[in-house]
Design a protein around this motif. Structure first.
Motif, PDB file in Angstrom:
ATOM      1  N   THR A  87       2.733   6.296   8.627  1.00 50.95           N
ATOM      2  CA  THR A  87       2.084   7.098   9.660  1.00 50.95           C
ATOM      3  C   THR A  87       2.346   6.477  11.026  1.00 50.95           C
ATOM      4  OG1 THR A  87       0.311   7.778   8.183  1.00 50.95           O
ATOM      5  CG2 THR A  87      -0.140   7.940  10.508  1.00 50.95           C
ATOM      6  N   THR A  88       2.684   7.323  11.997  1.00 53.11           N
ATOM      7  CA  THR A  88       2.911   6.877  13.374  1.00 53.11           C
ATOM      8  C   THR A  88       2.095   7.750  14.320  1.00 53.11           C
ATOM      9  OG1 THR A  88       5.175   6.251  12.793  1.00 53.11           O
ATOM     10  CG2 THR A  88       4.674   6.471  15.144  1.00 53.11           C
ATOM     11  N   MET A  89       1.386   7.120  15.270  1.00 46.65           N
ATOM     12  CA  MET A  89       0.681   7.838  16.331  1.00 46.65           C
ATOM     13  C   MET A  89       1.622   7.983  17.513  1.00 46.65           C
ATOM     14  SD  MET A  89      -3.262   6.677  16.999  1.00 46.65           S
ATOM     15  CE  MET A  89      -2.901   4.944  16.928  1.00 46.65           C
ATOM     16  N   VAL A  90       1.764   9.203  18.036  1.00 45.41           N
ATOM     17  CA  VAL A  90       2.640   9.452  19.172  1.00 45.41           C
ATOM     18  C   VAL A  90       1.805   9.970  20.345  1.00 45.41           C
ATOM     19  CG1 VAL A  90       4.622  10.780  19.995  1.00 45.41           C
ATOM     20  CG2 VAL A  90       4.555  10.001  17.615  1.00 45.41           C
ATOM     21  N   ALA A  91       2.084   9.456  21.525  1.00 40.48           N
ATOM     22  CA  ALA A  91       1.440   9.885  22.780  1.00 40.48           C
ATOM     23  C   ALA A  91      -0.086   9.908  22.693  1.00 40.48           C
ATOM     24  CB  ALA A  91       1.981  11.254  23.205  1.00 40.48           C
ATOM     25  N   PRO A  92      -0.707   8.795  22.282  1.00 43.86           N
ATOM     26  CA  PRO A  92      -2.166   8.792  22.198  1.00 43.86           C
ATOM     27  C   PRO A  92      -2.821   8.802  23.578  1.00 43.86           C
ATOM     28  CG  PRO A  92      -1.326   6.599  21.781  1.00 43.86           C
ATOM     29  CD  PRO A  92      -0.126   7.499  21.906  1.00 43.86           C
ATOM     30  N   ASN A  93      -3.980   9.426  23.627  1.00 43.94           N
ATOM     31  CA  ASN A  93      -4.778   9.463  24.852  1.00 43.94           C
ATOM     32  C   ASN A  93      -6.228   9.192  24.467  1.00 43.94           C
ATOM     33  OD1 ASN A  93      -5.084  10.254  27.796  1.00 43.94           O
ATOM     34  ND2 ASN A  93      -6.565  11.586  26.802  1.00 43.94           N
ATOM     35  N   ILE A  94      -6.896   8.321  25.219  1.00 45.36           N
ATOM     36  CA  ILE A  94      -8.295   7.999  24.954  1.00 45.36           C
ATOM     37  C   ILE A  94      -9.141   8.440  26.131  1.00 45.36           C
ATOM     38  CG2 ILE A  94      -9.971   6.167  24.505  1.00 45.36           C
ATOM     39  CD1 ILE A  94      -7.642   4.455  23.485  1.00 45.36           C
ATOM     40  N   THR A  95     -10.230   9.131  25.831  1.00 43.76           N
ATOM     41  CA  THR A  95     -11.234   9.469  26.829  1.00 43.76           C
ATOM     42  C   THR A  95     -12.517   8.764  26.411  1.00 43.76           C
ATOM     43  OG1 THR A  95     -10.242  11.638  27.221  1.00 43.76           O
ATOM     44  CG2 THR A  95     -12.535  11.327  27.939  1.00 43.76           C
ATOM     45  N   TRP A  96     -12.980   7.835  27.251  1.00 46.98           N
ATOM     46  CA  TRP A  96     -14.200   7.080  26.962  1.00 46.98           C
ATOM     47  C   TRP A  96     -15.398   7.833  27.518  1.00 46.98           C
ATOM     48  CZ3 TRP A  96     -14.148   3.081  23.734  1.00 46.98           C
ATOM     49  CH2 TRP A  96     -12.938   2.419  23.525  1.00 46.98           C
ATOM     50  N   MET A  97     -16.525   7.771  26.801  1.00 48.72           N
ATOM     51  CA  MET A  97     -17.749   8.444  27.229  1.00 48.72           C
ATOM     52  C   MET A  97     -18.947   7.528  26.985  1.00 48.72           C
ATOM     53  SD  MET A  97     -16.983  12.194  25.573  1.00 48.72           S
ATOM     54  CE  MET A  97     -16.968  11.500  23.949  1.00 48.72           C
ATOM     55  N   CYS A  98     -20.081   7.904  27.553  1.00 49.68           N
ATOM     56  CA  CYS A  98     -21.360   7.228  27.283  1.00 49.68           C
ATOM     57  C   CYS A  98     -21.259   5.714  27.454  1.00 49.68           C
ATOM     58  CB  CYS A  98     -21.866   7.575  25.883  1.00 49.68           C
ATOM     59  SG  CYS A  98     -22.031   9.340  25.584  1.00 49.68           S
ATOM     60  N   ASN A  99     -20.788   5.294  28.623  1.00 52.30           N
ATOM     61  CA  ASN A  99     -20.642   3.861  28.910  1.00 52.30           C
ATOM     62  C   ASN A  99     -19.820   3.132  27.847  1.00 52.30           C
ATOM     63  OD1 ASN A  99     -22.117   3.893  31.343  1.00 52.30           O
ATOM     64  ND2 ASN A  99     -24.024   3.921  30.169  1.00 52.30           N
ATOM     65  N   ARG A 100     -18.721   3.777  27.431  1.00 48.39           N
ATOM     66  CA  ARG A 100     -17.781   3.226  26.445  1.00 48.39           C
ATOM     67  C   ARG A 100     -18.402   3.035  25.061  1.00 48.39           C
ATOM     68  NH1 ARG A 100     -12.893   1.710  28.960  1.00 48.39           N
ATOM     69  NH2 ARG A 100     -12.220   0.493  27.162  1.00 48.39           N
ATOM     70  N   GLN A 101     -19.450   3.792  24.775  1.00 43.36           N
ATOM     71  CA  GLN A 101     -20.053   3.765  23.440  1.00 43.36           C
ATOM     72  C   GLN A 101     -19.541   4.919  22.578  1.00 43.36           C
ATOM     73  OE1 GLN A 101     -22.291   1.081  22.384  1.00 43.36           O
ATOM     74  NE2 GLN A 101     -21.035   0.462  24.120  1.00 43.36           N
ATOM     75  N   ALA A 102     -18.664   5.748  23.150  1.00 46.91           N
ATOM     76  CA  ALA A 102     -18.048   6.862  22.425  1.00 46.91           C
ATOM     77  C   ALA A 102     -16.665   7.102  23.014  1.00 46.91           C
ATOM     78  CB  ALA A 102     -18.898   8.123  22.533  1.00 46.91           C
ATOM     79  N   ALA A 103     -15.777   7.610  22.173  1.00 47.67           N
ATOM     80  CA  ALA A 103     -14.407   7.862  22.626  1.00 47.67           C
ATOM     81  C   ALA A 103     -13.816   9.041  21.874  1.00 47.67           C
ATOM     82  CB  ALA A 103     -13.534   6.634  22.401  1.00 47.67           C
ATOM     83  N   ILE A 104     -12.960   9.777  22.572  1.00 50.93           N
ATOM     84  CA  ILE A 104     -12.144  10.817  21.952  1.00 50.93           C
ATOM     85  C   ILE A 104     -10.712  10.313  21.999  1.00 50.93           C
ATOM     86  CG2 ILE A 104     -11.333  13.195  22.039  1.00 50.93           C
ATOM     87  CD1 ILE A 104     -13.916  13.856  23.599  1.00 50.93           C
ATOM     88  N   VAL A 105     -10.080  10.253  20.827  1.00 56.49           N
ATOM     89  CA  VAL A 105      -8.690   9.817  20.732  1.00 56.49           C
ATOM     90  C   VAL A 105      -7.866  11.031  20.298  1.00 56.49           C
ATOM     91  CG1 VAL A 105      -7.071   8.216  19.646  1.00 56.49           C
ATOM     92  CG2 VAL A 105      -9.440   7.500  20.062  1.00 56.49           C
ATOM     93  N   CYS A 106      -6.919  11.431  21.140  1.00 53.74           N
ATOM     94  CA  CYS A 106      -6.042  12.567  20.847  1.00 53.74           C
ATOM     95  C   CYS A 106      -4.610  12.061  20.714  1.00 53.74           C
ATOM     96  CB  CYS A 106      -6.095  13.601  21.968  1.00 53.74           C
ATOM     97  SG  CYS A 106      -7.745  14.242  22.278  1.00 53.74           S
ATOM     98  N   PHE A 107      -3.853  12.632  19.769  1.00 54.18           N
ATOM     99  CA  PHE A 107      -2.488  12.161  19.541  1.00 54.18           C
ATOM    100  C   PHE A 107      -1.756  13.112  18.612  1.00 54.18           C
ATOM    101  CE2 PHE A 107      -5.455  10.469  16.532  1.00 54.18           C
ATOM    102  CZ  PHE A 107      -4.847  10.575  15.298  1.00 54.18           C
TER     103      PHE A 107
END
Length: 145
Positions: A87-107
């Protein structure tokens, strides 16, 4: 290896971007390894998701996923060997929320099996709950090749 990394990073608050990506990749490796016990530790018991196998339905909990882990345990080729997949992740993007206590990782995710490659587009929602990072929701769609 993936289970150890997942355990190590899963209990660490305030991850850096690279650590979040390593944890996300560790989860995908656990799936490829068929390690349901470690997968359960990384996922919220009430995990929700949309994925192609669910045929448009919102799934909640881990039972649906366990079926596929169990199915993988019995799969091997004609010589009795497990199929090698990567498995390979390509072009990941992270959006941090709630003072970095939550994150959305898209790839985009590439799964290589023999000479075939399957492409999916994924979003994963992680939250630091209690003393661990937990996967709370994911959405996986077939991707363009």
């Amino acid at each position: 290896m993936a289970a150890k990394l997942a355990k190590e990073l899963g209990a660490k608050a305030n991850l850096e971007d690279e650590e979040m990506l390593r944890m996300n990749k560790a989860l995908m490796d656990l799936i490829m390894d068929g390690d349901f016990e470690s997968y359960k530790v990384m996922c919220d018991e009430q995990l929700t998701c949309y994925e192609p196998e669910a045929k448009g339905h919102l799934l909640k909990g881990l039972d649906f996923h366990k079926y596929y882990f169990d199915l993988m345990q019995g799969q091997s080729d004609s010589a009795g060997k497990k199929e090698v997949r990567q498995t390979t992740m390509v072009a990941p993007n992270i959006t941090w929320m709630c003072n970095r206590q939550a994150a959305i990782v898209c790839f985009k995710r590439l799964v290589q099996a023999g000479v075939n490659t399957i492409v999916t587009e994924e979003s994963r929602v992680w939250e630091f709950v209690g003393s661990r990072w937990k996967l709370r929701h994911f959405h996986r769609s077939p991707g363009a090749s």
